[in-house]
Design an enzyme around this catalytic site. Sequence first.
Site, PDB file in Angstrom:
ATOM      1  N   SER A  76       0.783  -1.237   0.000  1.00 55.99           N
ATOM      2  CA  SER A  76       0.000   0.000   0.000  1.00 55.99           C
ATOM      3  C   SER A  76       0.814   1.287   0.000  1.00 55.99           C
ATOM      4  O   SER A  76       0.285   2.349   0.320  1.00 55.99           O
ATOM      5  CB  SER A  76      -0.936   0.007   1.213  1.00 55.99           C
ATOM      6  N   TYR A 140      -0.657   1.703  -7.171  1.00 55.82           N
ATOM      7  CA  TYR A 140      -1.394   1.251  -5.987  1.00 55.82           C
ATOM      8  C   TYR A 140      -2.896   1.442  -6.173  1.00 55.82           C
ATOM      9  O   TYR A 140      -3.690   0.513  -6.019  1.00 55.82           O
ATOM     10  CB  TYR A 140      -0.911   1.994  -4.741  1.00 55.82           C
ATOM     11  N   ILE A 206       7.087  19.946   6.093  1.00 61.89           N
ATOM     12  CA  ILE A 206       5.816  20.264   5.436  1.00 61.89           C
ATOM     13  C   ILE A 206       6.105  20.390   3.948  1.00 61.89           C
ATOM     14  O   ILE A 206       6.865  21.254   3.526  1.00 61.89           O
ATOM     15  CB  ILE A 206       5.210  21.568   5.981  1.00 61.89           C
TER      16      ILE A 206
END
Length: 330
Positions: A76, A140, A206
């Site tokens: 995943s 995925y 970030i």
Amino acid sequence: MILIVGGAGYIGSHTVKEVLEKGYEVIVLDNLSTGHIKSLDSRVTFVEGDLGNAEVLNHIFTSYSIEAVLHLAANSLVSESVQDPAKYYLNNVTATLTLLNKMREYKVMNLIFSSTAATYGIPETTPITEETPVAPINPYGKTKLMVEQMLSDFHNAYGLNNVILRYFNACGAHETGEIGEDHTPESHLIPIVIQHLLGQRQSISIFGTDYNTPDGTCIRDYIHVTDLAKAHVVSLESILNGKNTNAIYNLGSGRGYSVREIIETCERVTGIKASIVEVERRAGDPDELIASANKIYRELGWVVEYSLEEIIASAWQWHKNHPNGYKSIN
């Protein structure tokens, strides 16, 4: 008895607990490539093996009376799927086809399938409903959508009952503190922030501060892993009662939080200040992904029970008590 494939994984182990609490017997099949044997409840019958191993499946289906299968076994990681798509098509698609054919052979016709919001790709509108067009942008998401399409065809041709659950961002840990999130490598925001606040990472990155959102950082929908697990239970009971034979449901909170809001909430819950580094945005990250879970609420009565603060508090407790994940457990 309920067969839970991938039951030693993060979401799988929490689902095992909820299924057991409802009084079902559980057998878990897991190859432990990403799962943890220490996450399994002692009441579980455990078989170590690969989903695509026909001999292992023959053993399970001939040795136990299986009513339904919960399929949570998959690779995943989005970035890995881009770098090594063959692994994802083999495990997520081909191995699942082996499972479906064995279910047909042994007349086990009830399946709950763990899918993903990655099937939607980069949607044009939000919140995302089950009618939002699917357009995955990585292997995925594509492999998960392929399985969804297989399930539709198997339902139409062979009468396979199935419920597809499209997850958004699973997070948090079990209220008992016994099981939680332990990935190597860790790619999820909340545990990464917590690892930093525990001194295990130097800083928090970030990725992009110029998104079209109030604070410039990406907004995502976060849902407690126990809420996800309970959605499997209500889906299982609906399918066993003959009320649901071919359905797709989104699983999310219906509320979005930005990266900055997640970091600030982690700081507030833990009382520790984070060190933040702003870097360039990653390719393919949408501004905002929020789920509408109205359909499963309307049809099955499932509701989100945990707030963001409760999610982070549970995750903090798990990581603080298990700084090395399941390796911390004797």
